[in-house]
Motif scaffolding. Structure first.
Motif, PDB file in Angstrom:
ATOM      1  N   THR A  13      -2.515 128.107  -9.938  1.00 39.45           N
ATOM      2  CA  THR A  13      -3.495 127.487  -9.055  1.00 39.45           C
ATOM      3  C   THR A  13      -4.846 128.180  -9.201  1.00 39.45           C
ATOM      4  O   THR A  13      -5.883 127.526  -9.345  1.00 39.45           O
ATOM      5  CB  THR A  13      -3.025 127.554  -7.589  1.00 39.45           C
ATOM      6  N   ALA A  14      -4.826 129.504  -9.151  1.00 38.45           N
ATOM      7  CA  ALA A  14      -6.071 130.266  -9.315  1.00 38.45           C
ATOM      8  C   ALA A  14      -6.660 130.027 -10.697  1.00 38.45           C
ATOM      9  O   ALA A  14      -7.885 129.895 -10.845  1.00 38.45           O
ATOM     10  CB  ALA A  14      -5.806 131.749  -9.088  1.00 38.45           C
ATOM     11  N   PHE A  15      -5.805 129.952 -11.699  1.00 36.15           N
ATOM     12  CA  PHE A  15      -6.270 129.724 -13.066  1.00 36.15           C
ATOM     13  C   PHE A  15      -6.983 128.374 -13.178  1.00 36.15           C
ATOM     14  O   PHE A  15      -8.080 128.285 -13.751  1.00 36.15           O
ATOM     15  CB  PHE A  15      -5.080 129.781 -14.034  1.00 36.15           C
TER      16      PHE A  15
ATOM     17  N   THR B 217     -19.686 133.834  -7.900  1.00 35.25           N
ATOM     18  CA  THR B 217     -19.198 134.652  -6.789  1.00 35.25           C
ATOM     19  C   THR B 217     -17.841 134.150  -6.306  1.00 35.25           C
ATOM     20  O   THR B 217     -16.938 134.942  -6.027  1.00 35.25           O
ATOM     21  CB  THR B 217     -20.220 134.641  -5.635  1.00 35.25           C
ATOM     22  N   VAL B 218     -17.676 132.840  -6.229  1.00 40.28           N
ATOM     23  CA  VAL B 218     -16.390 132.266  -5.830  1.00 40.28           C
ATOM     24  C   VAL B 218     -15.308 132.657  -6.830  1.00 40.28           C
ATOM     25  O   VAL B 218     -14.181 133.007  -6.439  1.00 40.28           O
ATOM     26  CB  VAL B 218     -16.496 130.737  -5.684  1.00 40.28           C
TER      27      VAL B 218
ATOM     28  N   VAL C 177     -11.907 125.167 -13.695  1.00 42.78           N
ATOM     29  CA  VAL C 177     -12.750 124.053 -13.252  1.00 42.78           C
ATOM     30  C   VAL C 177     -14.146 124.569 -12.898  1.00 42.78           C
ATOM     31  O   VAL C 177     -15.161 123.964 -13.281  1.00 42.78           O
ATOM     32  CB  VAL C 177     -12.096 123.308 -12.065  1.00 42.78           C
ATOM     33  N   LEU C 178     -14.202 125.689 -12.184  1.00 45.27           N
ATOM     34  CA  LEU C 178     -15.498 126.265 -11.851  1.00 45.27           C
ATOM     35  C   LEU C 178     -16.265 126.670 -13.110  1.00 45.27           C
ATOM     36  O   LEU C 178     -17.477 126.490 -13.185  1.00 45.27           O
ATOM     37  CB  LEU C 178     -15.327 127.469 -10.919  1.00 45.27           C
TER      38      LEU C 178
ATOM     39  N   MET D 105     -41.322 117.336 -17.600  1.00 47.27           N
ATOM     40  CA  MET D 105     -41.055 118.750 -17.489  1.00 47.27           C
ATOM     41  C   MET D 105     -40.319 119.015 -16.185  1.00 47.27           C
ATOM     42  O   MET D 105     -40.647 118.466 -15.157  1.00 47.27           O
ATOM     43  CB  MET D 105     -42.381 119.503 -17.525  1.00 47.27           C
ATOM     44  N   THR D 106     -39.327 119.858 -16.251  1.00 48.54           N
ATOM     45  CA  THR D 106     -38.523 120.185 -15.082  1.00 48.54           C
ATOM     46  C   THR D 106     -39.237 121.231 -14.237  1.00 48.54           C
ATOM     47  O   THR D 106     -39.861 122.145 -14.749  1.00 48.54           O
ATOM     48  CB  THR D 106     -37.147 120.716 -15.519  1.00 48.54           C
ATOM     49  N   SER D 107     -39.081 121.105 -12.937  1.00 47.75           N
ATOM     50  CA  SER D 107     -39.795 121.998 -12.037  1.00 47.75           C
ATOM     51  C   SER D 107     -39.063 123.335 -11.883  1.00 47.75           C
ATOM     52  O   SER D 107     -37.863 123.437 -12.112  1.00 47.75           O
ATOM     53  CB  SER D 107     -39.953 121.344 -10.669  1.00 47.75           C
ATOM     54  N   THR D 108     -39.816 124.327 -11.467  1.00 45.99           N
ATOM     55  CA  THR D 108     -39.247 125.649 -11.212  1.00 45.99           C
ATOM     56  C   THR D 108     -38.275 125.590 -10.045  1.00 45.99           C
ATOM     57  O   THR D 108     -37.274 126.305 -10.037  1.00 45.99           O
ATOM     58  CB  THR D 108     -40.378 126.658 -10.913  1.00 45.99           C
ATOM     59  N   LYS D 109     -38.539 124.727  -9.083  1.00 44.62           N
ATOM     60  CA  LYS D 109     -37.652 124.596  -7.929  1.00 44.62           C
ATOM     61  C   LYS D 109     -36.258 124.136  -8.368  1.00 44.62           C
ATOM     62  O   LYS D 109     -35.241 124.660  -7.883  1.00 44.62           O
ATOM     63  CB  LYS D 109     -38.248 123.611  -6.931  1.00 44.62           C
ATOM     64  N   LEU D 110     -36.185 123.179  -9.287  1.00 44.09           N
ATOM     65  CA  LEU D 110     -34.888 122.707  -9.781  1.00 44.09           C
ATOM     66  C   LEU D 110     -34.147 123.829 -10.500  1.00 44.09           C
ATOM     67  O   LEU D 110     -32.947 124.021 -10.287  1.00 44.09           O
ATOM     68  CB  LEU D 110     -35.067 121.513 -10.715  1.00 44.09           C
ATOM     69  N   TYR D 111     -34.837 124.580 -11.343  1.00 44.75           N
ATOM     70  CA  TYR D 111     -34.203 125.698 -12.034  1.00 44.75           C
ATOM     71  C   TYR D 111     -33.702 126.750 -11.046  1.00 44.75           C
ATOM     72  O   TYR D 111     -32.638 127.336 -11.238  1.00 44.75           O
ATOM     73  CB  TYR D 111     -35.160 126.343 -13.031  1.00 44.75           C
ATOM     74  N   THR D 112     -34.436 126.978  -9.990  1.00 42.18           N
ATOM     75  CA  THR D 112     -34.022 127.941  -8.981  1.00 42.18           C
ATOM     76  C   THR D 112     -32.766 127.457  -8.261  1.00 42.18           C
ATOM     77  O   THR D 112     -31.836 128.241  -8.034  1.00 42.18           O
ATOM     78  CB  THR D 112     -35.156 128.187  -7.972  1.00 42.18           C
ATOM     79  N   VAL D 113     -32.719 126.192  -7.916  1.00 44.27           N
ATOM     80  CA  VAL D 113     -31.535 125.633  -7.255  1.00 44.27           C
ATOM     81  C   VAL D 113     -30.321 125.730  -8.171  1.00 44.27           C
ATOM     82  O   VAL D 113     -29.224 126.119  -7.741  1.00 44.27           O
ATOM     83  CB  VAL D 113     -31.792 124.174  -6.820  1.00 44.27           C
ATOM     84  N   ILE D 114     -30.486 125.408  -9.438  1.00 40.76           N
ATOM     85  CA  ILE D 114     -29.382 125.494 -10.388  1.00 40.76           C
ATOM     86  C   ILE D 114     -28.919 126.943 -10.540  1.00 40.76           C
ATOM     87  O   ILE D 114     -27.717 127.224 -10.590  1.00 40.76           O
ATOM     88  CB  ILE D 114     -29.771 124.875 -11.743  1.00 40.76           C
ATOM     89  N   TYR D 115     -29.860 127.872 -10.579  1.00 41.57           N
ATOM     90  CA  TYR D 115     -29.505 129.288 -10.663  1.00 41.57           C
ATOM     91  C   TYR D 115     -28.689 129.714  -9.451  1.00 41.57           C
ATOM     92  O   TYR D 115     -27.684 130.417  -9.588  1.00 41.57           O
ATOM     93  CB  TYR D 115     -30.766 130.149 -10.785  1.00 41.57           C
ATOM     94  N   VAL D 116     -29.087 129.284  -8.277  1.00 38.93           N
ATOM     95  CA  VAL D 116     -28.353 129.645  -7.054  1.00 38.93           C
ATOM     96  C   VAL D 116     -26.948 129.037  -7.078  1.00 38.93           C
ATOM     97  O   VAL D 116     -25.967 129.698  -6.721  1.00 38.93           O
ATOM     98  CB  VAL D 116     -29.141 129.212  -5.800  1.00 38.93           C
ATOM     99  N   VAL D 117     -26.830 127.794  -7.528  1.00 41.32           N
ATOM    100  CA  VAL D 117     -25.513 127.162  -7.630  1.00 41.32           C
ATOM    101  C   VAL D 117     -24.628 127.932  -8.608  1.00 41.32           C
ATOM    102  O   VAL D 117     -23.451 128.199  -8.325  1.00 41.32           O
ATOM    103  CB  VAL D 117     -25.647 125.683  -8.055  1.00 41.32           C
ATOM    104  N   LEU D 118     -25.167 128.315  -9.755  1.00 36.39           N
ATOM    105  CA  LEU D 118     -24.402 129.095 -10.729  1.00 36.39           C
ATOM    106  C   LEU D 118     -23.985 130.444 -10.148  1.00 36.39           C
ATOM    107  O   LEU D 118     -22.860 130.900 -10.351  1.00 36.39           O
ATOM    108  CB  LEU D 118     -25.220 129.301 -12.003  1.00 36.39           C
ATOM    109  N   PHE D 119     -24.876 131.074  -9.396  1.00 33.85           N
ATOM    110  CA  PHE D 119     -24.567 132.360  -8.771  1.00 33.85           C
ATOM    111  C   PHE D 119     -23.439 132.215  -7.750  1.00 33.85           C
ATOM    112  O   PHE D 119     -22.519 133.026  -7.719  1.00 33.85           O
ATOM    113  CB  PHE D 119     -25.822 132.931  -8.104  1.00 33.85           C
ATOM    114  N   VAL D 120     -23.493 131.163  -6.942  1.00 39.13           N
ATOM    115  CA  VAL D 120     -22.448 130.932  -5.937  1.00 39.13           C
ATOM    116  C   VAL D 120     -21.106 130.649  -6.611  1.00 39.13           C
ATOM    117  O   VAL D 120     -20.063 131.181  -6.193  1.00 39.13           O
ATOM    118  CB  VAL D 120     -22.858 129.776  -4.990  1.00 39.13           C
TER     119      VAL D 120
END
Length: 89
Positions: free
Chosen positions: A36-38, A19-20, A43-44, A1-16
């Motif tokens: 270039t922007a496209f 935002t970019v 990729v993001l 089972m995956t931990s809540t901490k891992l899901y939180t880190v992934i959520y923060v990465v997706l949020f960042v």
């Protein structure tokens, strides 16, 4: 089972990453260096999609055949998005 901490880190990465993407669009790069922007935004988006299907949809723990089918669908969606963006010009 995956931990809540891992899901939180992934959520923060997706949020960042989201935002970019918004900052790239708001900074006016689309008028100056559209392709270039496209490419950067595409990729993001692909990286975000891999995080979502890998962890939130649990494909990391599925057989390889299921993962390949999903990645084929992802490539098809990216190709259609690229074609739609190209047709706007």
């Amino acid at each position: 089972m995956t931990s809540t901490k891992l899901y939180t880190v992934i959520y923060v990465v997706l949020f960042v990453l989201a935002t970019v993407q918004v900052l790239i669009e708001q900074a006016g790069f689309l008028e100056e260096a559209y392709w270039t922007a496209f490419v950067v935004i595409m990729v993001l988006s692909a990286v975000k999609a891999l995080f979502v299907v890998g962890y939130y949809q649990h494909l990391k723990f599925e057989p390889r055949a299921v993962t390949l089918v999903v990645f084929a669908g992802l490539l098809g969606a990216l190709a259609l998005t690229a074609a739609a963006a190209y047709s706007i010009l």
